[in-house]
Enzyme design. Sequence first.
Site, PDB file in Angstrom:
ATOM      1  N   PHE A  13       0.841  -1.199   0.000  1.00  0.00           N
ATOM      2  CA  PHE A  13       0.000   0.000   0.000  1.00  0.00           C
ATOM      3  C   PHE A  13       0.873   1.244   0.000  1.00  0.00           C
ATOM      4  CE2 PHE A  13      -2.297   3.406   2.231  1.00  0.00           C
ATOM      5  CZ  PHE A  13      -3.407   3.506   1.399  1.00  0.00           C
ATOM      6  N   GLY A  14       0.600   2.162  -0.922  1.00  0.00           N
ATOM      7  CA  GLY A  14       1.318   3.422  -1.008  1.00  0.00           C
ATOM      8  C   GLY A  14       0.387   4.587  -0.721  1.00  0.00           C
ATOM      9  N   TYR A  15       0.854   5.546   0.076  1.00  0.00           N
ATOM     10  CA  TYR A  15       0.020   6.690   0.467  1.00  0.00           C
ATOM     11  C   TYR A  15       0.705   8.032   0.184  1.00  0.00           C
ATOM     12  CZ  TYR A  15       3.216   6.231   4.353  1.00  0.00           C
ATOM     13  OH  TYR A  15       4.362   6.110   5.092  1.00  0.00           O
ATOM     14  N   GLY A  16       1.973   8.001  -0.236  1.00  0.00           N
ATOM     15  CA  GLY A  16       2.718   9.222  -0.541  1.00  0.00           C
ATOM     16  C   GLY A  16       3.163   9.169  -1.986  1.00  0.00           C
ATOM     17  N   SER A  17       4.464   9.285  -2.197  1.00  0.00           N
ATOM     18  CA  SER A  17       4.976   9.284  -3.568  1.00  0.00           C
ATOM     19  C   SER A  17       4.731   7.958  -4.277  1.00  0.00           C
ATOM     20  CB  SER A  17       6.469   9.624  -3.590  1.00  0.00           C
ATOM     21  OG  SER A  17       7.210   8.669  -2.860  1.00  0.00           O
ATOM     22  N   GLU A  71      12.934   3.621   0.759  1.00  0.00           N
ATOM     23  CA  GLU A  71      12.278   4.037   2.001  1.00  0.00           C
ATOM     24  C   GLU A  71      13.225   3.986   3.207  1.00  0.00           C
ATOM     25  OE1 GLU A  71       9.274   5.278   1.646  1.00  0.00           O
ATOM     26  OE2 GLU A  71       9.142   4.657  -0.447  1.00  0.00           O
TER      27      GLU A  71
END
Length: 194
Positions: free
Chosen positions: A24-28, A99
């Site tokens: 799951f990605g929530y930023g870039s 990350e």
Amino acid sequence: MDAATIAINQRMNKFDGHAQVWLFGYGSLIYKADFPYLERRPASIAGWTRRFWQGSHDHRGTPMAPGRVATIVPQAGAVCDGMAYLITPEVFAHLDHREKNGYLRLATDITFDDGSKVEGLVYIANEENAAFLGAAPELDIARQIARSNGPSGPNSEYLLHLASALRELGKSDPHVFAIEQHLAQLKDAPPAAQ
């Protein structure tokens, strides 16, 4: 905890033996998938909210002048919208490096837009990592973003791409959009007013 998290993430064995894992990605990660993936779907995770509380010393700032990037923090009743990617374990080496400045892998339930759920993982930067900057007024966050620049480019570019990607998904994020609005006002203000 040291901001460098590659070794810690390499020890996570929750998904060992899995041929595929949902990320799951929530930023870039919403708008910049610089890794191979098998599938990409809009998704969300419950109990978390996106905040620009993580320092970026390696991408959108420098060690002497860190930028601010997104992390997620626990919040009862909150839902964080983003993008999920089905990846193979080989991708973790790239993601762990990307990350590395304070983000740790965390297993989480991911909900797709059709209501179906799957266990996957997300990278979060919590308050225990050395790069964590914490809460600040959104105007102050915008000011820091406006003046920060790093090897991956201006910090403002990160914020503006994220806000645009959320709009493309049809999702609202008051925190992100408030910082974006402050940033636009700072850009239009005379230098003495900043």
